[in-house]
Design an enzyme around this catalytic site. Structure first.
Site, mmCIF file in Angstrom:
data_model
loop_
_atom_site.group_PDB
_atom_site.id
_atom_site.type_symbol
_atom_site.label_atom_id
_atom_site.label_comp_id
_atom_site.label_asym_id
_atom_site.label_seq_id
_atom_site.Cartn_x
_atom_site.Cartn_y
_atom_site.Cartn_z
ATOM 1 N N GLY A 185 -4.213 7.854 6.197
ATOM 2 C CA GLY A 185 -4.846 7.351 4.455
ATOM 3 C C GLY A 185 -4.325 6.266 5.677
ATOM 4 C CG HIS A 186 -4.769 3.934 0.981
ATOM 5 N ND1 HIS A 186 -5.168 5.448 0.630
ATOM 6 C CD2 HIS A 186 -5.665 3.081 0.883
ATOM 7 C CE1 HIS A 186 -6.405 5.093 -0.456
ATOM 8 N NE2 HIS A 186 -6.635 3.880 0.063
ATOM 9 C CE LYS A 231 8.195 6.335 -8.773
ATOM 10 N NZ LYS A 231 8.270 5.846 -7.391
ATOM 11 N N GLY A 235 -1.537 11.554 9.587
ATOM 12 C CA GLY A 235 -2.010 11.020 8.427
ATOM 13 C C GLY A 235 -2.996 9.878 8.575
HETATM 14 P P1 NAD Z 1 -3.340 9.067 1.396
HETATM 15 O O1 NAD Z 1 -3.151 9.707 0.497
HETATM 16 O O2 NAD Z 1 -3.997 7.955 1.234
HETATM 17 O O3 NAD Z 1 -3.047 8.962 3.104
HETATM 18 C C1 NAD Z 1 -1.826 10.345 3.322
HETATM 19 C C2 NAD Z 1 -3.086 11.547 4.543
HETATM 20 O O4 NAD Z 1 -2.635 12.431 3.802
HETATM 21 C C3 NAD Z 1 -4.792 12.087 3.391
HETATM 22 O O5 NAD Z 1 -5.346 11.036 4.557
HETATM 23 C C4 NAD Z 1 -4.345 13.187 3.343
HETATM 24 O O6 NAD Z 1 -5.590 14.002 3.893
HETATM 25 C C5 NAD Z 1 -2.990 13.264 4.916
HETATM 26 N N1 NAD Z 1 -2.369 14.829 4.688
HETATM 27 C C6 NAD Z 1 -1.814 15.467 4.154
HETATM 28 N N2 NAD Z 1 -1.621 16.255 4.429
HETATM 29 C C7 NAD Z 1 -1.600 16.608 5.536
HETATM 30 C C8 NAD Z 1 -1.371 17.151 7.188
HETATM 31 N N3 NAD Z 1 -0.850 18.495 6.654
HETATM 32 N N4 NAD Z 1 -1.428 17.076 8.080
HETATM 33 C C9 NAD Z 1 -2.440 15.862 8.297
HETATM 34 N N5 NAD Z 1 -2.574 14.589 7.474
HETATM 35 C C10 NAD Z 1 -1.990 15.322 5.962
HETATM 36 O O7 NAD Z 1 -0.742 7.824 1.114
HETATM 37 P P2 NAD Z 1 -1.173 6.794 2.053
HETATM 38 O O8 NAD Z 1 -0.764 5.748 0.678
HETATM 39 O O9 NAD Z 1 -1.263 5.996 3.391
HETATM 40 O O10 NAD Z 1 0.311 7.143 2.313
HETATM 41 C C11 NAD Z 1 0.993 7.925 2.934
HETATM 42 C C12 NAD Z 1 2.391 8.236 2.528
HETATM 43 O O11 NAD Z 1 3.393 7.150 2.385
HETATM 44 C C13 NAD Z 1 2.908 9.037 0.497
HETATM 45 O O12 NAD Z 1 3.834 9.566 0.997
HETATM 46 C C14 NAD Z 1 3.173 8.356 0.445
HETATM 47 O O13 NAD Z 1 4.181 8.534 -0.513
HETATM 48 C C15 NAD Z 1 4.284 7.593 1.003
HETATM 49 N N6 NAD Z 1 3.759 5.454 0.640
HETATM 50 C C16 NAD Z 1 2.937 5.170 0.298
HETATM 51 C C17 NAD Z 1 3.054 3.678 0.286
HETATM 52 C C18 NAD Z 1 1.657 2.870 0.346
HETATM 53 O O14 NAD Z 1 2.152 1.479 0.000
HETATM 54 N N7 NAD Z 1 0.565 3.319 -0.471
HETATM 55 C C19 NAD Z 1 3.827 3.145 0.090
HETATM 56 C C20 NAD Z 1 5.400 3.884 0.813
HETATM 57 C C21 NAD Z 1 5.651 4.546 0.496
#
Ligand code: NAD
Length: 370
Positions: free
Chosen positions: A182-183, A80, A180
């Site tokens: 998100g993505h 990392k 959440g």
């Molecule tokens: P993202 O930022 O697209 O989505 C996260 C969402 O969580 C956002 O919409 C945000 O508004 C919401 N959020 C934040 N605080 C909150 C709360 N207190 N209550 C409810 N919602 C809340 O991120 P992502 O890419 O979807 O990733 C989500 C998680 O998965 C993260 O922890 C990330 O580290 C982990 N992750 C993601 C990937 C990936 O491929 N994107 C891979 C491995 C791990």
């Protein structure tokens, strides 16, 4: 503790401090373990309060990558990088190209990718100086957004949890609380909805919920209410440290399975608490390995169908984790750590046989190991 003592304890192979006055770059690259292959892990840009705080974070994160790659059956090591600075105001071409030069200097022992505070565009600057970078856009031959593969892996992993808990991996009619929108959550909810699950969703950003509801039907609850939902599965996809004393008092679920990183606030205490409460916890770094699987596919020429297929292996890995956890009566994350360490030791012994051939490196693995 003195730095070398810390490194001896954590088992890190190499830590590189990168400093450049012209660009203002202050970065640390930590290579934890390359037994399985080159160390792959993202570059985090964060306004750390001190160099010590940055070092602590990069050591913790790089070690986690060793375990994630190992348990996923990938021939990758753990690494990392962190760049000290404000990602909102201090990002520019010079900074990332300079960082790329340092990555190039490691000659492939470390391969970078995006992480918190960095994005595809930053990685494209890095790529101008080194080929040892992943997570670039599809247009440039990269893998693009990893979320569809991460979400698919979480979905498959959730089915493995259902099979373990209820003897049947169907999620039809199951009540699932998704934190959440998100993505990752968005793609995950599509899989769950298509299978007929009843969804309870929440996000602190209303617009994210709106987008989610364009493709799925779900009950929307307030962020604080998600822990009190009468759901059988709780799926954290937003924050870390979400399994803690306060939430465990409220959660009524039988399974915790989500994509968020570092879900257990205190690995030892809350891993044990979850076990004692009879909740089946899918270790975060096992169930969310789809993201790493996705970028690792860039190294052999990216194909999303192959990445998806590999992510399906998360089902079998979780079954092994649950078996070991039952046999040894240990929390599931302890079982997955053991599986990761066993593989490192076993492959380490093959490496000794090949030690005369410095060009040897196994092909990228697939999640098919027993
Ligand atoms: P993202 O930022 O697209 O989505 C996260 C969402 O969580 C956002 O919409 C945000 O508004 C919401 N959020 C934040 N605080 C909150 C709360 N207190 N209550 C409810 N919602 C809340 O991120 P992502 O890419 O979807 O990733 C989500 C998680 O998965 C993260 O922890 C990330 O580290 C982990 N992750 C993601 C990937 C990936 O491929 N994107 C891979 C491995 C791990």
């Amino acid at each position: 503790m003195e730095t070398f003592e810390i490194l001896e304890q954590t088992g890190h192979e190499q830590v590189v401090f990168c400093s450049n006055k012209e660009s203002g770059l202050k970065a640390i690259v930590a290579i934890h373990n390359t037994t399985l292959g080159p160390a792959l892990g993202g570059t985090r840009m964060w306004n750390y309060t001190s160099v010590d705080a940055a070092l602590k974070d990069v050591l913790r994160l790089s070690r986690g990558m060793t375990y994630k790659a190992s348990v996923a059956g990938l021939n990758l090591g753990g690494g990392k990088a962190v760049i000290i600075g404000d990602y909102k105001t201090q990002k520019n071409e010079l900074l990332f190209r300079t960082f790329g030069k340092f990555v190039d200097g490691l000659a492939g022992r470390y391969i970078t990718a995006e992480d918190v505070g960095t994005d595809v565009r930053d990685m494209e600057y890095v790529r101008m100086e080194t080929k040892y970078v992943t997570g670039i856009s599809k247009a440039l031959g990269g893998s693009g957004d990893p979320s569809p593969v991460t979400a698919y892996g979480v979905y498959i992993g959730m089915k493995a949890c259902a099979k373990q808990k209820w003897g049947n991996d169907s999620l039809r009619g199951r009540k699932i609380a998704v934190q959440g929108a998100g993505h990752v959550a968005r793609y995950l909810c599509e899989h769950l909805y298509n299978e007929g699950a009843e969804l309870y969703v929440t996000d602190i950003a209303e617009e994210k919920i709106k987008i989610l509801l364009e493709t799925v039907k779900a009950h929307v609850v307030k962020p604080e209410e998600i822990y009190d939902t009468d759901a059988e599965i709780f799926s954290p996809n937003a924050l870390g440290a979400i399994v803690n004393d306060l939430t465990l008092e409220r959660l009524k679920c039988e399974i915790i399975a989500g994509g968020a990183n570092n879900q257990l606030e205190d690995e030892f205490k809350h891993g044990q608490a979850v076990l004692s409460k009879g909740i089946l916890y899918a270790p975060d770094y096992v169930i969310n390995a789809g993201g790493l699987i996705n970028v690792s596919n860039e190294l052999e020429g990216y194909r999303q169908d192959r990445a998806m297929k590999q992510a399906e292996g998360i089902y079998e890995v979780l079954q092994r984790v649950f078996r070991l956890s039952e046999e040894q009566n240990v929390p599931t994350h302890v079982a997955s750590n053991k599986i990761a360490e066993d593989r490192l030791n076993q492959v380490g012994s093959i490496r000794k046989i090949y030690s005369g051939n410095s060009n040897y490196s196994g092909r990228l693995g697939e999640l098919t190991h027993k």
